[in-house]
Design a protein around this motif. Structure first.
Motif, short mmCIF file in Angstrom:
data_model
loop_
_atom_site.label_atom_id
_atom_site.label_comp_id
_atom_site.label_asym_id
_atom_site.label_seq_id
_atom_site.Cartn_x
_atom_site.Cartn_y
_atom_site.Cartn_z
N GLU A 1 -9.40 -5.79 -16.01
CA GLU A 1 -10.40 -7.12 -16.16
C GLU A 1 -9.97 -8.18 -15.18
O GLU A 1 -10.51 -9.21 -15.41
CB GLU A 1 -10.45 -7.20 -17.79
CG GLU A 1 -11.15 -6.54 -18.43
CD GLU A 1 -10.27 -5.28 -19.12
OE1 GLU A 1 -10.90 -4.51 -19.68
OE2 GLU A 1 -9.11 -5.17 -18.57
N CYS B 1 -14.90 -11.11 -19.58
CA CYS B 1 -15.31 -10.85 -20.83
C CYS B 1 -16.58 -11.21 -21.19
O CYS B 1 -17.02 -12.23 -20.81
CB CYS B 1 -14.21 -11.79 -21.91
SG CYS B 1 -14.48 -11.44 -23.68
N CYS C 1 -12.62 -9.50 -26.64
CA CYS C 1 -12.25 -9.25 -25.13
C CYS C 1 -11.40 -8.11 -25.21
O CYS C 1 -10.50 -8.09 -26.07
CB CYS C 1 -11.87 -10.45 -24.67
SG CYS C 1 -12.92 -12.03 -24.49
#
Length: 432
Positions: free
Chosen positions: A76, A109, A123
């Protein structure tokens, strides 16, 4: 320089553990989460061990450059890793390597702000390798979710807008082009502290709406009522402009609080327009035509009962007091009146000799009485016309009163439902 295993068929197990030490920023517009974590990687180098008694130590620190380091990364990541460099790692006497370093993670997120400022976000941080699949490397968790949460709550240093309320760990497998990649996903559950927004946004807005609600207690035909409502609308608009920076900006969903503010402003504008309409009805209703029958029935018969306005008893009788004896005066009566006048004139002849000559004739008296009768008839017609206009005006005013009471009821329902929803969401999110 190669994977530290005895044979190439052996799979290297790498355990990942984290501790959240800070929640720096949550950007709703960019949909990013910035945190600071302690990342701990552990793996074993086959054949590397020593005798603790003979060597005199259970672990040593060496340069990271001298060891094979797994290519573990967080999928991420949205920015370049700006974490401080830690050049050393620990190796214990059993051959396990401990790579412990501080990582500043700016991760993507998906933030759902529909229930702002009572929102809870979930998240994820996904740990995997760049190139090594499950044939070479497997990624596992080193601790349980409860231990990660407890340690993070003890070590966290930031006391900002967000707080960590939950951690979940899910080992998974990513399949790409017939190759399997081992992953460990850490789900961080964050809850926003709503006190700032409740004090600065919701409570002042509710106060202004309540003040606008109390303005319905003013007389509906008063000009001061419309001026009061215009002042409130101006103040509410300035309030929203000042507090606009506190509201989140995102194109995916519209927060419920924005809908609350929009509906509050719409109700204020609607109440102002309704006040203008009612004021116009009260002052100009005598110039209107008769209300349509369906409107009178709908407003005065059904909606008036719904808003608790009792129907008024209508009296269609018109009482005009006229001297009916004037309509039945005959010539004989006029002669008697004249004879009586002559006798009075003879009695007073010594006092005034010219009084009898100045007495009006019977025909002149009859003519005057006819004029009086015509005048009274005209007055009666004017009174009937005025009464009909007053009746029409009163009916319009009653319709305006019903409209005013309906909007007052809608206002009360809106405020009650809004308060119940806000308190329910706040209570539900607080008990997470």
């Amino acid at each position: 320089m190669v994977r530290p295993v005895r044979t190439f068929e052996e799979v290297l197990n790498i355990s990942v553990g984290i501790t959240v030490v800070g929640i720096i920023n949550v950007d709703e517009k960019a949909q990013t989460l910035t945190t600071v974590i302690w990342q701990v990687l552990q793996w074993k180098i086959a054949g590397l061990s020593w005798d603790e008694t003979e060597c005199g130590t259970t672990r040593v620190s060496i340069l990271r450059e001298n060891l094979w380091v797994p290519d573990i990364h967080i999928t991420e990541f949205t920015e370049e890793d700006k974490s401080p460099i830690t050049p050393y790692v620990y190796i214990n006497s059993t051959g396990f390597v401990y790579d412990d370093k501080l990582v500043r993670v700016a991760s993507s997120c998906r933030l759902i702000i529909y229930t702002f400022p009572f929102d809870v976000q979930n998240c994820s941080l996904t740990f995997e390798t760049y190139l090594h699949d499950t044939v070479d490397v497997t990624v596992t968790q080193s601790t349980t979710a409860e231990e990660v949460l407890e340690e993070s709550l003890n070590e966290i240093r930031t006391e900002g807008e967000w707080e960590l309320v939950g951690v979940d760990i899910v080992p998974t497998l990513l399949i790409l082009d017939d190759r399997n990649y081992s992953q460990v996903i850490y789900y961080l559950t964050l809850r926003r502290r709503p006190n700032l927004y409740v004090v600065n946004l919701l409570i002042p807005s509710c106060f202004l709406v309540t003040v606008d609600l109390s303005s319905f207690l003013l007389p509906p035909h008063s000009v001061d009522r419309s001026a009061f409502k215009m002042t409130l609308i101006l103040g509410y608009t300035v309030f929203l402009l000042i507090m606009n920076d506190l509201l989140p900006a995102t194109g995916e969903t519209t927060p419920l609080i924005n809908a609350f503010f929009s509906l509050s402003l719409a109700l204020m504008v609607a109440s102002l327009l309704e006040t203008v309409l009612i004021t116009n009805i009260y002052f100009n209703s005598d110039q209107y035509s008769v209300p349509p029958h369906w409107l009178s029935v709908l407003m005065l018969k059904y909606l008036a009962v719904l808003v608790c306005i009792p129907p008024k008893i209508k009296n269609n009788k018109v009482t005009i007091f006229l001297n009916q004896a004037m309509n039945t005066i005959s010539s004989r009566d006029l002669q008697n009146m004249s004879r009586g006048g002559d006798e009075d004139a003879d009695a007073d002849a010594d006092a005034d000799a010219d009084a009898d000559a100045e007495k009006p004739s019977p025909e002149r008296v009859l003519e005057e009485l006819k004029n009086v009768r015509q005048t009274l008839t005209a007055i009666r017609l004017q009174l009937d016309k005025r009464f009909q206009g007053t009746k029409r005006s009163q009916e319009w005013q009653e319709i305006g009163m019903v409209i005013d009471r309906i909007l007052f009821g809608v206002y009360i329902i809106f405020i009650s439902v809004s308060f119940i929803i806000i308190i329910s969401i706040w209570t539900w999110e607080s008990s997470y």
